[in-house]
Enzyme design. Sequence first.
Site, PDB file in Angstrom:
ATOM      1  N   TYR A   5       0.824  -1.215   0.000  1.00 40.90           N
ATOM      2  CA  TYR A   5       0.000   0.000   0.000  1.00 40.90           C
ATOM      3  C   TYR A   5       0.857   1.264   0.000  1.00 40.90           C
ATOM      4  CZ  TYR A   5      -3.765   3.171   1.485  1.00 40.90           C
ATOM      5  OH  TYR A   5      -4.687   4.190   1.572  1.00 40.90           O
TER       6      TYR A   5
ATOM      7  N   LYS B 160       0.961   4.054  -3.104  1.00 43.43           N
ATOM      8  CA  LYS B 160       0.536   5.423  -2.829  1.00 43.43           C
ATOM      9  C   LYS B 160       1.657   6.420  -3.081  1.00 43.43           C
ATOM     10  CE  LYS B 160      -3.793   4.846  -1.816  1.00 43.43           C
ATOM     11  NZ  LYS B 160      -4.820   5.343  -2.766  1.00 43.43           N
TER      12      LYS B 160
END
Length: 301
Positions: free
Chosen positions: A155, A159
Site C-alpha cells: 500500500y 501510494k
Amino acid sequence: MRLDGRVAIVTGAGRSLGRAYALALAAAGAAVVVNDVDAASAGAVVEEIRAAGGSATAAVAAVGSTAAAEELVRAAVDEFGRLDILVANAGVLRDRVLWKMSDEEFDLVVETHLRGTFTCARAAASFLREQGEGGRIVLIGSPAGQFGSFGQTNYAAVKAGIVAMARTWSLELARAGITVNAVVPTALSPMTATIPAYAQAWEDHLAGLPVPAELRREKALGTPDDVAPLVVWLASERAAGVTGQAIGIGGDRLTLYAHPQVLDTDHRDGGWSAEEIDAAWADRFAAQAQPSGPPSRREDA
C-alpha cells in the site's frame, strides 16, 4: 464551486470516500459515472444522487485492466456526451509485514491502486486531449505513501507511486490544459478501521456519533464528507492553475505536502571511500536524518 455541465468518473465510488466524492461532485452539478466492483453499492449511490436531483450512471468493473478503464470512459461519453473529471479512488488493502506478505497480496494492491490509476488516467487523458477542452485528474494518495507505514509494503509503495505519477502527468498534460493533483485523505473508513488506535472511533462513527474534536484536529481524522470538498475544489475552475500538488485533508486539517527535496550535500575530490562516507555521516548528515512513519503514529507510539 459549481460544476454544472461537467462529467466526472469516480472509481471505487460504492462506499466510504469514493461515495463521498461522487455525492459531492453531483451536488456541485456534475454528472457522475459511479464505478465500483459491487453492482449493488454502485447502484445505491446512483439512486442517492438521482433522488437529490442529480445525474449519475453506474459502471460496474474492477479497475486495473485497460479494458476496464476504457469501459469507464465509454460509459461517461455514451451516457453524458463528454468527460471532464476523473477521480481515481478505487483501492484495496492486504496488510502484512514484509516476511509474511504473499505474492498475491502484493500483486492485488499494485493491480488495483497503481495499475488501476495508470490505466484509468491514461484512458481519461487520451479522451480529454482529443476533446480539447482541458480537464481535471484527481488521484488519491495516502500518508502511508508520504511517510511509510508498518505492515503496508504494498500500500505504501503504490501510494508513493501515485503521487509521483501525479507530478509526472502534471508536466506531460499541462499543454492540454489538464491538471493532475493527488489528494492525501485521512478519514474514518473501513481501511482506517484496521488501525487498532482508531477501531473504536470507527465503531462510534458507524453508530452515528460525532468524531471527537481531538481526533479531528490533532490526528486530522474526520469523516469522508470532510475530504470531499477538496475534490470538488480541484475539479473546479478556481483550481485551474493548481497542478502537480499533493494536498492532504482530514478532520479540521488542510495540508500541502512538499516535493521531495535535497536536505544537504557534501563533495570530496576524487569520490568517496566507505570510511570517508562513515565520517561524513557522523559529522554532517546524521543529525538531519528523518524518521520513518507518519508523525501521528510516531506520537501514538
